[in-house]
Design an enzyme around this catalytic site. Structure first.
Site, short mmCIF file in Angstrom:
data_model
loop_
_atom_site.label_atom_id
_atom_site.label_comp_id
_atom_site.label_asym_id
_atom_site.label_seq_id
_atom_site.Cartn_x
_atom_site.Cartn_y
_atom_site.Cartn_z
CG MET A 177 -5.22 1.60 -15.09
SD MET A 177 -3.63 0.80 -14.87
CE MET A 177 -3.74 0.63 -13.67
CG ASP A 189 -12.89 2.40 -9.31
OD1 ASP A 189 -12.68 2.68 -8.88
OD2 ASP A 189 -11.85 2.74 -10.06
#
Length: 520
Positions: free
Chosen positions: A29, A138
């Site tokens: 990202m 995560d």
């Protein structure tokens, strides 16, 4: 995100004060760069969104807000949010030293004590996040930064963090997270809560101590299969970390080791103690049994039919343990090896907590041995008000109503439930249990219920075979007997793999004969 210290960035100034420097790492990202805060004269890290990543710019602001809520020494600090190329950029504290993923990629492996200290830092970070109703979602080596001088671990990248009721999928239906470190309930789209982050912590501990995730496979499909179905065997090289890793990698989140117990075990390991002596066991539901070491589940023992219904989203990975009756001729074999006489009041009791472990039983005065010189069984006095014979080294667990002792290899389980006699008495309980057998125990077959007596008291006996909840668990056979005494129903059961049927039969008979109520 890997911090590799390579590639110099341009000297551009963003936000009117942050001079960008070398690239530290790059993820799917965005990019993280070293920068200098020219206003305050300090080094910082700046995370910018990659233009072609498809990342929602609002996500960066959301991440900043999430991290701002969780202020903790082991959680990355976000100093500022500024605009860069029309998108928000996060200005964060700079952790010199790289990530856990970098260390593992370089071939470094942590000792059990070092991994335990790392685990304590991360557990504290997660506990702080969960207290604010924030799930990280995560937790993985790439998102664990290790400060070079202090060794402090810092949890970073809250980009997909959420509240507990957030969906597991993104708006486009894509899975978010890293499969190797993602809990099975999230893999199956079920409810995700703090326990999901704790599963990820367990996988990170495995990676730290062995160099790789226990679920690393050649394909995503194989990874998913390993997490959801395959037997989990923590590597022996983890040594004293094994008990806490087993607890954290329990597939059923309701049985998974909680943060408080995980902290206690990690602290013991970090101090050079053996957590196995603490007999860690997660809090269990009424129909649950501990899963050690393979994926396990719970037979719903007699009298617990209502509790056999799992909440929506919970995985059926908890094996069975219901009980039974056995041949009296073999009882003497095990009774002769017990640690103490079955009769008599307990010499001591446990802590009285709802979720307890092996220390809650009275220590025994001598060690029983088999013909090969190995421990076989022992008599324990339980704080719940009974004494009986269990496998030597068995781990104790309880949900407040049932007490279960699981053999060290996780295969044989001895359970007890004590309660007031319900309507229909012992035979009514057993018949209802047998009727519900096909619903509560996959592959239920060969079930028999008969009315009998135990020590001259009204009793009922139930025996059946079933398939287990997972292929790794395999087919099991259970023996159960319940009897009425002084308006109390005593229910004792034994469950074991069908390959160990005679052992289970022998142990069941010995266990029932050794049982004494102590009024604890």
């Amino acid at each position: 995100m890997t911090y590799d210290g390579s590639e110099q960035g341009g000297p551009e100034l963003i936000g009117g004060r942050y001079r960008l420097g070398e690239r530290l790492g790059q993820g799917g990202m965005g990019v993280v760069r070293r920068a200098t805060d020219e206003l305050l004269g300090r080094e910082v890290a700046v995370k910018t969104l990659a233009l072609d990543s498809g990342a929602d710019p609002a996500g960066a602001l959301r991440e900043a807000r999430v991290v701002a809520q969780v202020r903790h020494p082991h959680v990355i600090v976000v100093h500022d949010v500024v605009e860069h190329e029309g998108r928000p950029a996060l200005v964060m504290e700079l952790i010199e030293g790289g990530s856990l993923a970098d260390r593992l990629a370089a071939g470094e492996v942590f000792s059990p004590a070092e991994a335990a200290r790392l685990g304590l830092d991360l557990l504290d970070a997660l506990t702080a996040a969960h207290a604010r109703d924030v799930l990280h979602r995560d937790v993985k080596p790439a998102n664990v930064l290790l400060e070079k001088d202090s060794g402090r671990a810092v949890l970073t990248d809250f980009g997909i963090a959420s509240l507990p009721d957030a969906t597991t999928l993104s708006r486009t239906g894509a899975f978010i997270g890293t499969p190797e470190y993602t809990a099975p309930e999230r893999m199956q789209g079920g409810d995700a809560g703090p326990a999901s982050d704790l599963w990820s912590l367990g996988a990170v501990l495995c990676a730290a101590a062995t160099g790789t995730s226990p679920f690393r496979r050649d394909s995503i499909g194989a990874v998913l299969h390993a997490i959801v179905y395959e037997e989990i065997r923590p590597s022996a090289r983890m040594g004293p970390l094994v008990p806490v890793v087993r607890g954290l990698l329990e597939r059923d989140p309701e049985l998974r080791l909680g943060a408080a117990e995980a902290r206690r075990l990690l602290a013991a390991c970090a101090a050079g103690e053996d957590p196995a002596a603490l007999a860690p066991v997660p809090t269990l539901r009424e129909d649950a049994l501990p899963a050690v070491p393979a994926p396990a589940g719970a037979d719903t023992a007699a009298g617990g039919r209502g509790s056999g219904r799992r909440r929506a989203g919970a995985l059926p990975f908890v094996t069975a343990a219901v009980a039974v009756c056995a041949a009296a001729a073999t009882v003497a074999v095990l009774l002769a090896m017990q640690d103490e006489p079955p009769a008599g009041p307990p010499g001591a009791t446990g802590t009285g907590s709802t979720a307890t472990s092996a220390p809650a039983t009275t220590p025994t005065p001598r060690t029983p041995v088999s013909g090969a010189g190995r421990p076989l069984s022992r008599q324990v006095t339980d704080e719940s008000g009974f004494s009986l014979l269990v496998p030597y080294g068995a781990i104790r667990s309880t949900d407040g109503e049932r007490v279960v002792y699981t053999s060290p290899d996780g295969a044989v389980r001895v359970g007890v439930r004590i309660r007031p006699v319900p309507p229909g008495g012992a035979i009514g309980v057993m018949r209802t249990s047998a009727e519900d057998g096909p619903k509560t125990n996959p592959g239920y077959r060969d079930g028999t219920v008969e009315e009998t007596t135990h020590r001259g008291l009204p009793a009922a006996r139930w025996e059946f075979t079933w398939d287990g909840f997972t292929r790794a668990e395999g087919a099991r056979h259970t023996f159960d007997v319940a009897w009425e005494e002084d308006e109390t129903l005593y229910d004792v059961w034994v469950s074991a793999p069908v390959s160990r049927l005679e052992e289970a039969r022998t142990r069941f008979g010995a266990t029932v004969e050794s049982f004494r109520a102590t009024g604890g």
